[in-house]
Structure formats: structure tokens, C-alpha cells
Design an enzyme around this catalytic site. Structure first.
Site, PDB file in Angstrom:
ATOM      1  N   GLU A 246      -5.841  -4.924   4.103  1.00  0.00           N
ATOM      2  CA  GLU A 246      -5.915  -6.012   3.023  1.00  0.00           C
ATOM      3  C   GLU A 246      -7.337  -5.872   1.990  1.00  0.00           C
ATOM      4  O   GLU A 246      -8.071  -6.939   1.963  1.00  0.00           O
ATOM      5  CB  GLU A 246      -6.031  -7.447   3.646  1.00  0.00           C
TER       6      GLU A 246
ATOM      7  N   THR B  87       0.617  -1.373  -0.107  1.00  0.00           N
ATOM      8  CA  THR B  87       0.028  -0.168   0.005  1.00  0.00           C
ATOM      9  C   THR B  87       0.903   1.367   0.023  1.00  0.00           C
ATOM     10  O   THR B  87       1.885   1.395   0.674  1.00  0.00           O
ATOM     11  CB  THR B  87      -0.845   0.033   1.133  1.00  0.00           C
TER      12      THR B  87
END
Lengths: 474, 192
Positions: A430, A148
Site C-alpha cells: 500500500e 500493483t
């Protein structure tokens, strides 16, 4: 023991031990679980010096590192004696190494075990596993999984970090071209990890080949200082889950050997030729694995919250139902039963569905070994929505349990805060849940059109065929 | 889809709802494409429907998985345990079904009377599990060490635990905090 709980236990209609054996997954696993718990409970260094809900942000990090390293060292020692600690069995210890049960907090080494090690297995070829797997399993290197960025999370194709192949030196140059390209969020990245698997856009021979995984050393193994070209730190305080040590990471012309690109699925040769993986979903294998773990873990969070609230609801007495009688146990109010018992049942259902998903994952992994990717899209689709439902329901369920405990439920000593923090963190990390639902929906739309054509569907969506092939009569 | 309140039929009803919602979403995507939207725009404009049907598909998967696992366990389990497990399964299925009654009324033959009966069965299920509630959570086998909760302790001595924890608060380690001299006292004496 409180007399109301004694009375409750005397009413039990079934063999609790039989239930426990089923719940844990067999006598052997139960014995192993209890040995592990007994061992952990007997270790003085596993105990908190001060309750963690009273310590500062910095103290929390230092205490969780102390406990996580002690738990790993002791667990490894215990496991080595019995089985040896290896890639085949480490998953059996993930609840100790990654779960927040033993720590009562998120763990700065959790991502090392839940994503870094599986990432090496899932993305690394045999030679690369030889280089890093044993060192990772034995914590000779400490890793995390870095995907990320500040500007992009769930939408992987939007990741900005670049990994450009330099044929002259046979190296890959990693860069963060903007502030939004900085990696942001990975657990353990802030101050703990010295290696990471970095997801970045690969460029070679003037072309972009999409997001691929790279093994990158970020800190010196002796001094722990960040390596030149690396800017790294911790992202600051959060709503909860603060023990996990989320971090940021920026790259400036940081070079790694070409052979550090993890090449189990895609490959990059000396001349910059890129060979795509046989399925685009293969690179998401670690994420699927993680989603299975999340579903299992969040069901346990809900089960623990239900345990706390149900016990307390039997101890606590409040109000009368029949004015001529004393105050009743809170759980005797139907409204309380309506809050808590569905959470109990749901925790069990979520755990059983996560077990089912785990079996599907294992079967799909075996298929992959022989090059069969048929069930990957189905697995990906169901893992996406199960992650979304199990995290959302667990977070909501923990909150229902907390509210069901009235004012006392608001105290951090009840541990609802940590359970809620862990559950809501799982909602957040996630994959954003709405995006995950949309991924599942896209798969369903696709298979619906296959069903309309009379094509065979995979097991979890096979039921659609009967509805696609007959008109809606309602 | 012919409604009945047997557990396998309710689980199938989730599949029927998913399929019918999927049929509608597909039609709506197509209508939007026919109206000049790109396929991606059409999917975006059908996003709310898509998210909801994916969730119901998943809930059907969860119920089916739980039902199958519990039925399998019941084949080997003692009768008392099998009864408890099946009751748990009934509760979660009724609970989930009551959350999608709009869809059930829309896409199955469920009637208002069926809905009343479903609610009654749900309440019966709560009452049936109530006597075993503590024993079921005991059987999860979480030691106090793992639960880490003043309210969830196995021995139920919750008020003592709450008090013990309060005494560990850093603010309780001295009888008078320095803020008294610094702020409270000057405030009371008008010297702030």
C-alpha cells in the site's frame, strides 16, 4: 501463575478494567470484543492442528484457508443473530476477518474484506453495489483488489494494464501488454479469489483517461478454473506473511461489459464519452481507507509485541545490580525499560492517532456525500505519512521487543516472527514509505505557498500560517 | 520558538521544526529552479529534506492526536488512571523529542541545559511507568489465544511453554532421523 507476575500485578495503581474500556473504545465494544474472542476460543476448528510455524508453504495456505473460512462462517452466524451483517457494520469485524490475531498468520480472505468490499462501496454506483455488494459481504463471490504490477507499484500513472472500450459490443477489453504489466502482489489473488477490482488505464474514443477501477470475474464460480484469457497463479514464498496468498494475473483480450467499470466517481457512457471524477483523489478512497486500517492494525501489532516482551522481562531474571543481592528481573535494568516502555507508549500513541485519522476519514466521507471535496487532499496527505510512520515504527518496535527478549526472542514460538512479518509487510504494501512521505511533502509545499499568501489552511496544517507570515528570527 | 519542556510546548516544537524545515526546503527548491533546474528536478534534488519534514509533520500529528485523546479521556477517568495515561503521554513525547534534538537545538531556543533536563524527565518517566508496565499490557486485554506466544503468556510460565512447543517440532517426533543411516553413519565410518 508465575510469582513475579503476581507481584507485578499487585503493584498496579489503577483500575485495569477502566483502562481496557478506554483502550477498546467503550463498554459495549469491550463486551462485544470479549464475546467474539470467547466464541472464537470455544470453536475447535479455529485451533491449529499443528503450530503454523512448523508447516510447509502449501500446508500453510491450506490451513489458513480452512481457518479463514471457518472464522468467517462462524462470525457471520454470530453477528447475524445479533445485528445482521451488512455494509454498515462489517468494519466492526475487520479485526476478526482480516487481522492476524485470530489466525496468527496473514489471511487469504483479508483483502476481500479490507479492500474488495470497501472498493465496491467506494467505487461502485448504487446499481453496481446492488449487483455485487451483498454477494461479496456474504462471500458468494471472493474478491481482491488488483492494482500493483510487476513493473509498477506506488506510481499509479505508470500502470500498464489497458482497458479499451469497444463501442460495437459495449464491452471493455482488458490486456496485459507486457510481462511488466502483469498484476503482481494482490493478497488472495493466487488461488483464492474469483473476482477482483482491477485498476487499469482506460482508453475510449482513441484517448487514454488514466487509471480506473473495473470489476472482473477471473475464475469460474463452480469449478474455480481460471476463465479463458486469464493467466493466474501465486507469486511464491516471502520473508513472512505467507498466509495471504499473493498472486499474479495477466489478461489476454479479456472482455467485460462496459457496466463493469465501477462508476461511482468517473463514468463511461455507451458512446465512449468519459466523465472525470469531481476530484482526482476520489479514486484513491479505498487506498485511504486501507491506510487507516493499516495504521490501526500496526499499532496493535506493536502493542502485542510490547505485551510479550514486558511480561517476559518481568519473568526473566538476569544479572545483578547490587552484587550482594540476587539476580534482578530484566525489566529492572534501565536499558531494558528504555527499550520496552517507549514501545508501549508508542503503540498507544499510534492507535490514538489512527483513531483520529478514522474520525477525519468518516467526516470526509460525509462531506463527499454532499459533494464537498475540500478536505480530501489533507486526508490523503496525512494518511500517507501516518501509514509510513506507523508501519516503520511498528516494524522497528517489534524488532526492539524481540531483541529485548534475548535468545528466546529468536524462537518462532514467541510469535515475534509473525508480528514482524505482518509489520514489515505493512511497510512494504500500500505505498512505498518514501514515496508516501514525498506525497505528504508535496502537499505541505503546496499549502506552505498558500500560507505565504495568507490563505486559510486545513486543520492539520493550519499551524503553518504563523510561521509563514513571520520571518525566521533564529 | 521559545522552548519549554511542557508537553503542549514540545508538541508545538514539532510544528515549529516542520515549518522551519519546510521554509528551508521551499527556499532550496526555489534556488535550484533559479539555477536552471525544472521544478520537478528541483523537488527531486530536495527529496531528502522533503521526506524528513513530512515525517516530522506526521510525528507532530501523532503526538497532538495522542495528547488530545488522552486529555479528553482524563476528564472522565479516575485520578489513578488519568495519572497513568498522562505519564504514558509524557513518555512518548519525551522519547520523540529526544530523537530530534538536532532540530530542536537548531529551530527553537532549547539550550544544552534544557536537553539535559529533557533526558532527566525521560528517565523519570520510564521509572514512573515501570511499576505499572505489566498491568498496562494486561489492560490491552489480549488473550493468550490472540498473542500466540510462548513468552507472552498471561500466567508467565514461559519455560514450560517453550519446552512444550519444542516437543511439537516435527524433528522431535522420532528419536532417530533417517539422515543418520543415510549420511551421518557413513561419514563416521568413512564410507561416504
Amino acid at each position: 501463575v508465575n510469582k513475579d507476575l503476581l507481584e507485578e500485578r499487585s503493584k498496579c495503581t489503577f483500575d485495569k478494567e477502566e483502562f481496557t474500556v478506554w483502550w477498546v473504545g467503550g463498554k459495549d465494544r469491550l463486551e462485544e470484543k470479549r464475546n467474539r474472542e470467547q466464541f472464537c476460543m470455544s470453536q475447535p476448528e479455529f485451533r491449529d492442528k499443528t503450530p503454523l510455524h512448523y508447516v510447509s508453504h502449501k500446508e500453510l495456505y491450506e490451513e489458513t484457508v480452512r481457518k479463514a473460512t471457518a472464522i468467517f462462517a462462524k462470525s457471520k452466524e454470530m453477528v447475524q443473530k445479533k445485528h445482521g451483517f451488512n455494509a454498515g457494520n462489517f468494519v466492526n469485524f475487520l479485526d476478526v476477518l482480516c487481522g492476524d490475531g485470530f489466525m496468527h498468520q496473514a489471511n487469504p480472505l483479508a483483502v476481500h474484506f479490507s479492500m474488495f468490499v470497501p472498493g465496491i462501496i467506494g467505487h461502485g454506483n448504487a446499481e453496481q453495489q446492488e449487483r455485487w455488494l451483498d454477494r461479496a459481504l456474504n462471500c458468494k463471490i471472493l474478491g481482491t483488489y488488483v492494482q500493483t504490477e510487476l513493473g509498477h507499484g506506488t506510481f499509479l500513472r505508470g500502470l500498464e494494464t489497458t482497458a479499451t472500450f469497444d463501442a460495437e459490443t459495449d464491452e471493455i477489453v482488458i490486456n496485459s501488454p507486457s510481462l511488466t504489466a502483469y498484476k503482481w502482489w494482490p493478497g488472495g489473488l493466487g488461488l483464492t479469489a474469483n473476482h477482483c477490482i482491477v485498476m487499469a488505464q482506460l482508453y475510449s474514443n482513441g484517448r487514454c483517461h488514466g487509471v480506473n477501477p473495473f470489476m472482473v470475474q477471473i475464475r469460474d464460480e463452480d469449478t474455480h478454473m481460471p476463465l479463458p484469457g486469464i493467466e493466474i497463479g501465486e507469486i511464491g514464498n516471502k520473508l513472512g506473511y505467507n498466509g495471504v496468498n499473493n498472486g499474479f494475473l495477466g489478461f489476454k483480450n479479456f472482455r467485460i461489459p462496459r457496466t463493469n467499470m465501477l462508476m461511482k466517481n468517473a463514468k463511461l457512457s455507451h458512446d465512449g464519452t468519459y466523465q472525470k471524477p469531481i476530484s482526482s483523489v476520489l479514486n484513491y478512497g479505498t487506498m485511504v481507507f486501507t491506510r487507516v486500517l493499516i495504521a490501526l492494525d500496526t499499532s496493535q501489532l506493536l502493542a502485542r509485541a510490547a505485551t510479550i516482551a514486558i511480561r517476559y522481562s518481568c519473568v526473566r531474571r538476569q544479572s545483578v545490580i547490587d552484587p550482594s543481592k540476587p539476580e534482578v528481573q530484566v525489566i529492572d535494568h534501565q536499558t531494558q525499560q528504555g527499550k520496552l516502555l517507549p514501545q508501549l507508549a508508542k503503540a498507544i500513541a499510534l492507535k490514538l492517532s489512527a483513531d483520529n485519522l478514522w474520525k477525519m476519514y468518516e467526516a470526509t466521507q460525509m462531506d463527499l456525500e454532499v459533494g464537498n471535496t475540500d478536505r480530501l487532499p489533507e486526508l490523503h496527505a496525512i494518511s500517507c505519512c501516518l501509514k509510513a510512520v506507523s508501519t516503520a515504527d511498528s516494524a522497528a518496535g517489534v524488532e526492539v521487543c524481540r531483541l529485548a527478549c534475548g535468545g528466546h526472542g529468536y524462537l518462532t514460538s514467541t510469535n515475534f516472527l509473525n508480528l514482524y512479518g505482518s509489520a514489515t509487510a505493512a511497510v512494504t504494501y500500500e505505498g512505498e514509505n518514501t514515496v508516501l512521505y514525498l506525497q505528504t511533502a508535496r502537499y505541505l509545499v503546496k499549502v506552505w505557498n498558500q500560507a505565504l499568501k495568507g490563505q486559510q489552511l486545513m486543520p492539520t496544517v493550519r499551524y503553518l500560517v504563523q510561521y509563514a507570515t513571520k520571518p525566521n528570527t533564529r | 520558538f521559545a522552548w519549554s519542556d511542557s508537553i503542549p510546548v514540545i508538541i508545538e516544537a514539532f510544528q515549529a521544526v516542520t515549518a522551519n524545515r519546510l521554509r528551508l526546503a521551499n527556499e532550496h527548491i526555489q534556488q535550484r529552479i533559479n539555477a536552471g533546474r525544472t521544478p520537478q528536478e528541483a523537488i527531486n534534488e530536495t527529496g531528502l529534506e522533503l521526506v524528513r519534514l513530512a515525517e516530522i509533520h506526521c510525528r507532530g500529528f501523532i503526538l497532538q492526536s495522542a495528547y488530545a485523546a488522552i486529555e479528553q479521556a482524563c476528564q472522565a477517568a479516575s485520578q489513578p488512571l488519568a495519572e497513568v495515561l498522562r505519564e504514558i503521554c509524557r513518555l512518548v513525547v519525551y522519547d520523540e523529542a529526544l530523537r530530534i534534538t538536532g532540530d530542536l537545538l537548531r529551530f527553537t531556543t532549547m539550550s544544552d541545559n534544557d536537553l539535559v533536563e529533557l533526558q532527566r524527565k525521560y528517565e523519570s518517566s520510564l521509572a514512573a511507568i515501570r511499576p505499572n508496565a505489566v498491568s498496562i499490557v494486561d489492560a490491552f486485554d489480549y488473550p493468550d489465544f490472540i498473542l500466540g506466544s510462548t513468552l507472552g503468556v498471561y500466567d508467565g510460565n514461559v519455560y514450560e511453554r517453550l519446552f512444550e512447543d519444542a516437543m511439537k517440532s516435527p524433528l522431535n517426533q522420532e528419536p532417530v532421523n533417517r539422515t543418520f543411516e543415510l549420511y551421518l553413519k557413513p561419514l563416521m565410518r568413512g564410507k561416504l
